[in-house]
Design a protein around this motif. Structure first.
Motif, PDB file in Angstrom:
ATOM      1  N   LEU A   1     -37.178 -26.935 -18.344  1.00 48.58           N
ATOM      2  CA  LEU A   1     -37.371 -27.206 -19.764  1.00 48.58           C
ATOM      3  C   LEU A   1     -38.830 -26.942 -20.099  1.00 48.58           C
ATOM      4  CD1 LEU A   1     -35.565 -28.203 -22.088  1.00 48.58           C
ATOM      5  CD2 LEU A   1     -36.564 -30.466 -21.769  1.00 48.58           C
ATOM      6  N   ILE A   2     -39.064 -25.943 -20.953  1.00 48.51           N
ATOM      7  CA  ILE A   2     -40.412 -25.637 -21.428  1.00 48.51           C
ATOM      8  C   ILE A   2     -40.647 -26.473 -22.679  1.00 48.51           C
ATOM      9  CG2 ILE A   2     -41.966 -23.827 -22.252  1.00 48.51           C
ATOM     10  CD1 ILE A   2     -40.041 -21.813 -20.881  1.00 48.51           C
TER      11      ILE A   2
ATOM     12  N   PHE B   1     -45.827 -19.452 -16.109  1.00 44.64           N
ATOM     13  CA  PHE B   1     -45.584 -20.626 -15.276  1.00 44.64           C
ATOM     14  C   PHE B   1     -45.208 -20.113 -13.894  1.00 44.64           C
ATOM     15  CE2 PHE B   1     -44.523 -22.059 -19.594  1.00 44.64           C
ATOM     16  CZ  PHE B   1     -45.347 -23.177 -19.698  1.00 44.64           C
ATOM     17  N   THR B   2     -45.957 -20.501 -12.864  1.00 45.02           N
ATOM     18  CA  THR B   2     -45.772 -19.943 -11.531  1.00 45.02           C
ATOM     19  C   THR B   2     -45.377 -21.018 -10.519  1.00 45.02           C
ATOM     20  OG1 THR B   2     -48.155 -20.181 -11.154  1.00 45.02           O
ATOM     21  CG2 THR B   2     -47.373 -18.044 -11.930  1.00 45.02           C
ATOM     22  N   LEU B   3     -45.021 -20.544  -9.303  1.00 46.44           N
ATOM     23  CA  LEU B   3     -44.611 -21.389  -8.182  1.00 46.44           C
ATOM     24  C   LEU B   3     -43.429 -22.279  -8.554  1.00 46.44           C
ATOM     25  CD1 LEU B   3     -48.129 -22.317  -6.717  1.00 46.44           C
ATOM     26  CD2 LEU B   3     -46.554 -20.538  -5.961  1.00 46.44           C
TER      27      LEU B   3
ATOM     28  N   ASN C   1     -42.769 -15.811 -17.676  1.00 43.27           N
ATOM     29  CA  ASN C   1     -43.801 -15.448 -18.630  1.00 43.27           C
ATOM     30  C   ASN C   1     -43.260 -15.740 -20.022  1.00 43.27           C
ATOM     31  OD1 ASN C   1     -45.027 -13.096 -20.547  1.00 43.27           O
ATOM     32  ND2 ASN C   1     -46.527 -13.817 -19.068  1.00 43.27           N
ATOM     33  N   VAL C   2     -43.982 -16.569 -20.771  1.00 43.93           N
ATOM     34  CA  VAL C   2     -43.483 -17.075 -22.041  1.00 43.93           C
ATOM     35  C   VAL C   2     -44.506 -16.831 -23.138  1.00 43.93           C
ATOM     36  CG1 VAL C   2     -42.603 -19.126 -23.237  1.00 43.93           C
ATOM     37  CG2 VAL C   2     -42.268 -18.882 -20.763  1.00 43.93           C
TER      38      VAL C   2
ATOM     39  N   ILE D   1     -41.128 -20.734 -28.964  1.00 46.93           N
ATOM     40  CA  ILE D   1     -41.176 -20.549 -27.508  1.00 46.93           C
ATOM     41  C   ILE D   1     -40.230 -19.406 -27.153  1.00 46.93           C
ATOM     42  CG2 ILE D   1     -40.831 -21.637 -25.263  1.00 46.93           C
ATOM     43  CD1 ILE D   1     -41.184 -24.354 -26.648  1.00 46.93           C
ATOM     44  N   GLU D   2     -40.792 -18.307 -26.659  1.00 52.11           N
ATOM     45  CA  GLU D   2     -39.994 -17.108 -26.395  1.00 52.11           C
ATOM     46  C   GLU D   2     -40.213 -16.612 -24.958  1.00 52.11           C
ATOM     47  OE1 GLU D   2     -39.555 -12.510 -28.029  1.00 52.11           O
ATOM     48  OE2 GLU D   2     -41.118 -13.824 -28.831  1.00 52.11           O
TER      49      GLU D   2
END
Length: 318
Positions: free
Chosen positions: A149-150, A139-141, A62-63, A51-52
């Motif tokens: 935590l992603i 991931f938005t909003l 943005n990941v 996960i970067e």
């Protein structure tokens, strides 16, 4: 002797055919395997998910996700304050099962809607809701200045169950947007309209999410609920954030046909002689007056040719 020779030749010929048939089947299976991700997908402890975070702003991340081997996996994000203790393996397993169940419930809701509309081909859960290979995902909003935590974990698509470790990455959104200078160039050509999100220097901004909407002035006035057109659109875009309307956001250049159908994001139908308002706004944290615009225009049929930039933003109430 003749019969024996004929019999032997028949056996040789048959075995040759069987061998060729076996080779053809094997080749076909290999070909299908190379085209079908599920045939190569691996799950379980062998899968590692990297996960970067690539872009961190106030309202979106943005990941980049990548795996060490072919695998389907599920991803998501939660505020740290709403996340249970995942250092415990029992909690981690329960968390993965819950997140996958929620994803599947969302998929069934989406799928049933398409089937009710008569859509003939609907994507399977894995291809619609899971990730595969290297993926750049936004991931938005999100809420500014907040710890998130992603998470990501492999999925066994045959059993539709988590299968492997839970991977986590903590990240914080910034207090202010990195795209405060976003501006919008807006073009109307007949039934089509075109939106170009740009920087102050005029270059296209393709990374940051934005929202847009067009409303007929007659419809807005009939509502009679708003003191100004600005008040209406401000409430509309705030509702995007409140109800997490991620599917209504766009990145980069966008083109739309205002024929009453469009692409499903708007049912606007341009009518000759009607006046319209089109509002556009950066959706990165809190709404910014600087990174938003409302354009007012009257549509004069398919010959309409209009072009607006930030200097022509609506400044009056109506």
């Amino acid at each position: 002797m003749k019969r024996s020779t004929i019999h032997y030749s028949y056996l040789v010929h048959s075995r040759t055919i069987i061998s060729l048939f076996t080779i053809i089947i094997a080749a076909a299976m290999m070909s299908l395997s190379s085209c079908n991700p599920e045939a190569k997908a691996v799950s379980g402890q062998r899968v590692t998910i990297n996960i970067e975070p690539k872009i961190t702003s106030s309202g979106f991340l943005n990941v980049r996700f990548s795996t060490n081997t072919e695998a389907y996996y599920h991803i998501g994000i939660l505020p740290v304050a709403e996340t249970p203790d995942l250092s415990n393996s029992t909690n981690a397993k329960s968390f993965m099962a819950l997140m996958l169940d929620q994803a599947y419930a969302d998929y069934l809701y989406w799928r049933s809607g398409l089937l009710m509309e008569g859509t003939p081909y609907v994507a399977e859960f894995a291809s619609h809701s899971l990730q595969y290979g290297t993926v750049d995902y936004s991931f938005t909003l999100l809420t500014p200045d907040t710890d998130y935590l992603i998470y990501a974990f492999p999925v066994n698509v045959s059993a539709n169950k988590p299968d492997g470790r839970l991977f986590l990455q903590r990240v914080s959104t910034s207090k202010t947007s990195a795209y405060e200078d976003m501006q919008f160039i807006y073009r109307v050509r007949g039934y089509w309209d075109y939106i170009y999100p740009t920087s102050s220097s005029g270059s296209i901004l393709a990374d940051a999410p934005w929202g847009g909407a067009t409303r007929d002035s007659l419809w807005l006035r009939e509502l009679g609920e708003y003191a100004s057109v600005h008040a209406y659109f401000s409430e509309l875009f705030s509702a995007y954030q409140l109800f997490q309307a991620n599917d209504l956001l766009h990145f980069g250049i966008y083109v739309h046909n205002n024929d009453g159908f469009g692409d499903g994001s708007s049912d606007t139908f341009f009518e000759e002689g009607h006046t319209y308002y089109t509002a556009l706004a950066l959706m990165d944290g809190y709404l910014s007056q600087k990174a938003s615009a409302i354009y007012k225009f009257t549509w004069h049929g398919e010959q309409t040719q209009l072009l607006f930039d930030s200097s022509q933003r609506l400044t009056t109430d109506w």
